[in-house]
Enzyme design. Structure first.
Site, mmCIF file in Angstrom:
data_model
loop_
_atom_site.group_PDB
_atom_site.id
_atom_site.type_symbol
_atom_site.label_atom_id
_atom_site.label_comp_id
_atom_site.label_asym_id
_atom_site.label_seq_id
_atom_site.Cartn_x
_atom_site.Cartn_y
_atom_site.Cartn_z
ATOM 1 C CB SER A 137 -1.058 -0.001 1.323
ATOM 2 O OG SER A 137 0.042 0.165 2.251
ATOM 3 C CG HIS A 138 3.562 1.945 2.928
ATOM 4 N ND1 HIS A 138 5.078 1.654 3.256
ATOM 5 C CD2 HIS A 138 2.352 2.313 3.340
ATOM 6 C CE1 HIS A 138 4.035 1.255 4.478
ATOM 7 N NE2 HIS A 138 2.952 1.870 4.878
ATOM 8 C CG ASP A 200 15.273 5.671 -19.120
ATOM 9 O OD1 ASP A 200 16.143 6.410 -19.746
ATOM 10 O OD2 ASP A 200 15.418 4.363 -18.419
ATOM 11 C CE LYS A 212 9.565 1.139 -14.580
ATOM 12 N NZ LYS A 212 10.107 0.201 -15.879
ATOM 13 N NE ARG A 308 8.002 4.455 14.598
ATOM 14 C CZ ARG A 308 6.810 3.272 14.134
ATOM 15 N NH1 ARG A 308 7.421 2.522 13.018
ATOM 16 N NH2 ARG A 308 6.026 3.494 13.581
ATOM 17 C CE1 TYR A 316 5.694 9.384 24.948
ATOM 18 C CE2 TYR A 316 7.662 9.792 25.087
ATOM 19 C CZ TYR A 316 6.461 10.210 25.198
ATOM 20 O OH TYR A 316 6.314 11.563 25.874
#
EC number: 4.2.2.-
Length: 1009
Positions: A137-138, A200, A212, A308, A316
């Site tokens: 999903s990223h 390309d 790309k 983070r 944390y």
């Protein structure tokens, strides 16, 4: 710094008479209508991941069939930076479903002609770390359209890839950038086609249909600047310049980087860092990553994030803090400041320079890893400069009896010095801005809604909510010129689902002219049966010459009355009942329909002399007069066979003169007994069995029907002297036979390379019974005892016991392990023992791989030069197999002759410190070989071909003669591009007038004849 904290509580009015005047402090902004302007279906085939949510433990079990398993999340279309506008067009990116398709897609919707044109790109989603069976999903598609030259730009399908990671699957393809020719965005639908994008054709092209590009600068030599990047997001500045930001690195060691598009050259700059990664190298005590966003809002580039840290022993679990900075440079290249307008270090190293507040301060836990601040975080800045953050903080362990959770809205009104933080906020995942307003836009029951507040306030009002139409799974949006472009995926089934565009008009133009309307307060709490509630409405127009014609009051959307004269007062002595009050004068009859307990919404609508309307709302909470009833606790746990359980109930009335007549107890809906005297007690000595207990006195016969293991709901209903009732509930958990402790490894399989320096693992061990505790955790290696740990945390392989998992040791004080684990498979077992003597165990497999050499690659492709070249440098990228191994040296050889050995990065030859070491190569081909050696004494090498040809030798026969002169002249006539060194007369162009210069370097006589 410590942000100003402000918890908002509704005021509870204990008197029965209320009078609100116009002087009461409070404000609720008037709003115009927000409407759905248009909805259009873009496709039926948006890619969606409909399979299992995988993790590193089951990654090898991906479904090879129709179901599309995934990593991180199920959404990839209508996700990320996927929708933008340009003129009267809306552009949207998506991936084509189903699982076997996965093509990158670009759709353009023409709002004037209502037509959609779509381009399908050859590239397909490569999947998690190059596995097409697992969706990631990223790997979203970032999108931009330049308003200055109509070019389209897309960056997509990447997640911190480089030439070497993930077994080299992304070599020469780790960054994917596609762009169009000028003015492609405006072309007619039939010309809006794939061939308007630039292929390309570089030496590392992936084939004839490769659109790309691995670099955005136009030079593949810059490709290392585009490695290890994630989450593309484009912005457009106030002058139309495009910016792109991405995250470099990983979750707890990362940086925000950004670059700029140059319309003149149609190329992008290299990436610039907002902050350094590897912050420990720059003097920070720890490394840290960023979870948030860089945004271009209110004319400035800004960042807002949660940190983070690589410190895994603070309180944390993952993120902490709220951090914010902005740049006064028009494109962000310097002049960065914190929210107090103080200049900060750039690139940033110590995040404390820009810290705003700590969400963790809003709950009480102090233990290590007890605070969880993940999700529901976003920020924005209004046109006038109000800064707003939303966040969420909760207990890491949802099951702990003192669980805490808070949604926070932190905001700094324009001109203020400090942030205000309120917990009077229902929460959201994103916050947006348009004009001077802030917005929450999301889905409720799968349909869009919009909430709005004036910037610098917490006065959110729901101004739009869809109640019909498609039900959506998720979406992403873009706000431009007062309109929301909501790009949504319909909730159907399978891995190809429909995509829609909704255009929602925020009506900012009308709002600017709308009357300003205010209740005395945005919320109020009263007691049931309140006698008086007079509401004075303030209504004015900011437009000169306009007047207020009327103010109409609604209660729970029912018309109350329209008032046409100042003061606009409702609930006055002549109309005491219209605000739900009972009445307070002797001549007032009691209200036959007073407002009952619960929440009620008053809405005031003002109309001005031009017909424009504004509205305000107020929430009224009516507290019940019913009895107050409670158990001493909400949860009781006992073990099966318990002898005694006495349960008491506290019941009282808050209304003077009323008494409690009775309290009745029910267990799982079955009536137990009604008690009419204080104390209200069940399970006492005379009735030991009614709460399921066995009995505890000698005169108690054993209960023939004791409660067995399970969950039981106790409900108490109290009735007062007026017949009003209230109820409360409590849960009894009866535990069965004790079960052994639960003990787990962080990973069931761990892989290392022989000679690894460090391996420390913390074991999770938890007693199954709340009344038991873990007494010890014992580690075994290949069935041999390693150590018994009797103190939490259950940490093995730490700096005082570095060899427990077979590591070599990593501190200067560590002698090398005399018996390290060698290549092979090893089994580790942990046994947790609780205070009752029960034991639980878990296993971990440690795979030790034979030593592997470092990975090494040249940053340059093969090189071709001509004699007399003035500069030549080469560099290598080198990485070790893991963090415990270091590079000792990298040496460069030319045809097996050592040039120089580099002992530290950067590994460059021919640099400014050694400008001549690669010069003066004669005609011929040379093998440049770089050899890297690591601390495991492992060696890897890579080669590069450098070809040197004779300057002026066009026919390749190793001399310059008349044939070469003719070839030069022919090239001039045909318009071929020639090296600028052939500009012998130095007039700036290579043309026929330079032929004479070539003849002067001929190696044979009569060259020009």
């Amino acid at each position: 710094m410590t942000a100003q904290k402000s918890k908002y509580f509704n005021r509870i009015m204990t008197m029965n008479t209320l009078l609100f005047s116009l002087l009461t402090v409070g404000f609720s902004q008037a709003y115009a209508d927000v409407v759905l302007e248009k909805q259009v279906k873009i496709t039926d085939d948006g890619l969606h991941f409909d399979g299992k949510d995988l993790n590193h433990g089951n990654i090898d079990s991906a479904d090879p069939g129709e179901k599309y398993d995934f990593f991180f999340g199920p959404n990839i279309s209508a996700h990320g930076d996927a929708v933008k506008t340009y003129k009267h067009y809306v552009f949207m990116t998506w991936y084509k479903g189903g699982k076997s398709e996965r093509n990158v897609m670009l759709s353009r919707y023409n709002t004037q002609t209502q037509t959609i044109a779509t381009i399908e790109f050859p590239h397909r989603h490569t999947g998690f770390r190059g596995n097409p069976l697992i969706g990631e999903s990223h790997n979203t598609i970032g999108l931009a359209v330049s308003p200055n030259n109509g070019t389209i730009h897309m960056v997509y399908d990447l997640h911190a890839y480089d030439d070497n990671n993930h077994d080299g699957k992304f070599k020469d393809d780790f960054f994917r950038y596609s762009f169009s020719v000028e003015n492609a965005a405006d072309l007619p639908d039939d010309q809006f086609t794939l061939d308007k994008f630039v292929k390309d054709t570089s030496s590392i092209s992936q084939g004839p249909d490769d659109y790309k590009h691995i670099s955005m600068t136009g030079d593949i030599a810059d490709k290392s600047n585009f490695a290890r990047l994630t989450y593309p997001k484009f912005f457009t500045t106030t002058d139309g310049t495009l910016l792109l930001y991405m995250r470099l690195g990983g979750n707890n060691n990362g940086a925000y980087v950004f670059n700029r598009y140059d319309e003149e050259t149609q190329t992008w700059s290299k990436f610039t860092k907002f902050n350094e990664n590897n912050q420990k190298n720059f003097g920070n005590p720890y490394n840290w990553g960023l979870y948030g966003n860089m945004k271009y809002v209110n004319g400035k580039l800004r960042v807002g994030f949660q940190q983070r840290s690589s410190d895994n022993n603070d309180r944390y679990q993952y993120q902490n803090g709220v951090y914010y900075a902005y740049s006064d440079h028009p494109e962000g290249f310097g002049d960065w400041k914190n929210h107090k307008d103080d200049e900060i270090t750039y690139p940033l190293v110590n995040s404390d320079e820009i810290k705003v507040l700590e969400p963790g301060d809003y709950i009480s836990h102090q233990e290590a890893n007890s605070v969880y601040i993940v999700g529901s975080f976003d920020w924005t800045v209004t046109k006038k400069g109000d800064v707003h953050f939303i966040s969420k903080v909760r207990s890491t362990n949802r099951s702990r009896p003192d669980y805490e959770e808070e949604y926070l809205h932190s905001y700094k009104p324009a001109g203020a010095d400090e942030f205000i933080t309120t917990t009077d906020f229902t929460g959201a995942s994103q916050i947006y801005t348009a004009g001077d307003n802030i917005y929450i836009v999301g889905l409720k029951n799968g349909r869009p809604y919009v909430e709005r507040a004036k910037g610098g306030t917490n006065d959110f009002v729901r101004v739009y909510e869809a109640t019909s139409g498609p039900v959506f799974d998720h979406g992403t949006l873009y706000i431009k010129d007062g309109k929301v472009y909501y790009y949504l995926m319909e909730k159907t089934s399978g891995n190809a689902m429909p995509l829609y565009l909704q255009i929602i008009d925020l009506d900012l133009e009308s709002e600017a002219n709308a009357p300003q309307v205010a209740f005395p307060s945005t919320s109020l709490t009263v007691e049931q049966g309140y006698e008086q509630l007079s509401l004075g409405i303030d209504a004015t127009s900011s437009i000169e010459g306009r007047t207020i014609e009327s103010v109409t009051l609604y209660l729970n959307d029912e018309l109350v009355r329209t008032d046409t004269t100042v003061p606009y007062l409702f609930g006055h002595a002549s109309k005491p009942h219209e605000t739900g009050a009972m009445g307070w004068k002797d001549e007032h009859e009691p209200n036959p329909n007073p407002l009952g307990p619960g929440e009620h919404i008053f809405k005031a609508v003002a109309v001005d002399s031009e017909g424009d309307t504004g509205l305000a709302t107020m929430r009224l909470t009516v507290q019940s007069n019913a009895p107050m009833v409670s158990f001493p606790t909400q949860l009781i746990e006992v073990d099966e066979g318990y002898e005694k359980l006495s349960v008491s109930v506290d019941a009282s009335s808050s209304v003077e003169g009323r008494t409690i007549e009775s309290v009745t107890l029910f267990i799982n809906g079955e009536e137990v007994r009604t008690d009419t005297t204080i104390p209200y007690l069940w399970g006492h000595g005379s009735k030991p069995h009614e709460t399921g207990a066995m009995g505890w006195r000698e005169d108690h016969a054993p209960n023939p029907n004791p409660f067995l293991a399970g969950e039981y709901v106790f409900t108490a209903i109290a009735t007062d002297s007026q017949g009003e009732q209230s109820e409360t509930s409590m849960t009894l958990i009866v535990n069965g036979e004790a079960t052994p402790p639960i003990v787990t490894w962080p990973n069931e399989v761990v892989t290392v390379t022989e000679g690894y320096k460090r391996l420390g693992i913390t074991i999770e061990a938890e007693a199954s019974s709340e009344n038991a505790t873990i007494e010890s955790v014992t580690l075994y290696r290949n069935d041999e005892l390693v150590r018994v740990d009797t103190k939490y945390k259950w940490n093995f392989g730490h700096s005082f016991a570095p060899y427990e998992f077979g590591a070599m040791g990593w501190l200067e004080t560590h002698e090398p392990n005399p018996s390290p684990l060698l290549a092979g498979t090893h089994t580790f077992k942990v046994v947790a023992k609780d205070s009752t003597g029960l034991e639980g165990e878990a296993f971990m497999t440690l795979i030790v791989l034979p030593p592997a050499g470092p990975s090494i690659s040249f940053d340059e492709p093969d090189i071709e030069l001509m004699t007399g070249y003035e500069s030549l440098s080469v560099s290598t990228y080198v990485a070790t197999v893991n963090e415990s191994v270091d590079i000792i040296s990298v040496a460069l050889f030319i045809d097996d002759v050592l040039v120089r050995e580099n002992l530290e990065a950067p590994y460059v030859w021919g640099d400014a410190n050694h400008p001549n070491e690669l010069l003066s190569l004669e005609v011929g081909s040379y093998e440049f070989k770089a050899i890297a050696r690591d601390t495991n004494d492992q060696v890897s090498e890579v080669s590069l071909l450098v070809s040197i040809t004779l300057f002026g030798d066009f026919d390749g026969d190793n001399d310059v003669d008349r044939t070469d002169v003719r070839a030069f002249s022919s090239a001039i006539r045909s318009g071929e591009a020639l090296d600028q060194r052939y500009d012998f007369n130095e007039d700036g162009v290579v043309d026929r007038s330079d032929t004479r210069g070539l003849t002067k370097i001929c190696s044979r006589p009569r060259c020009a004849s």
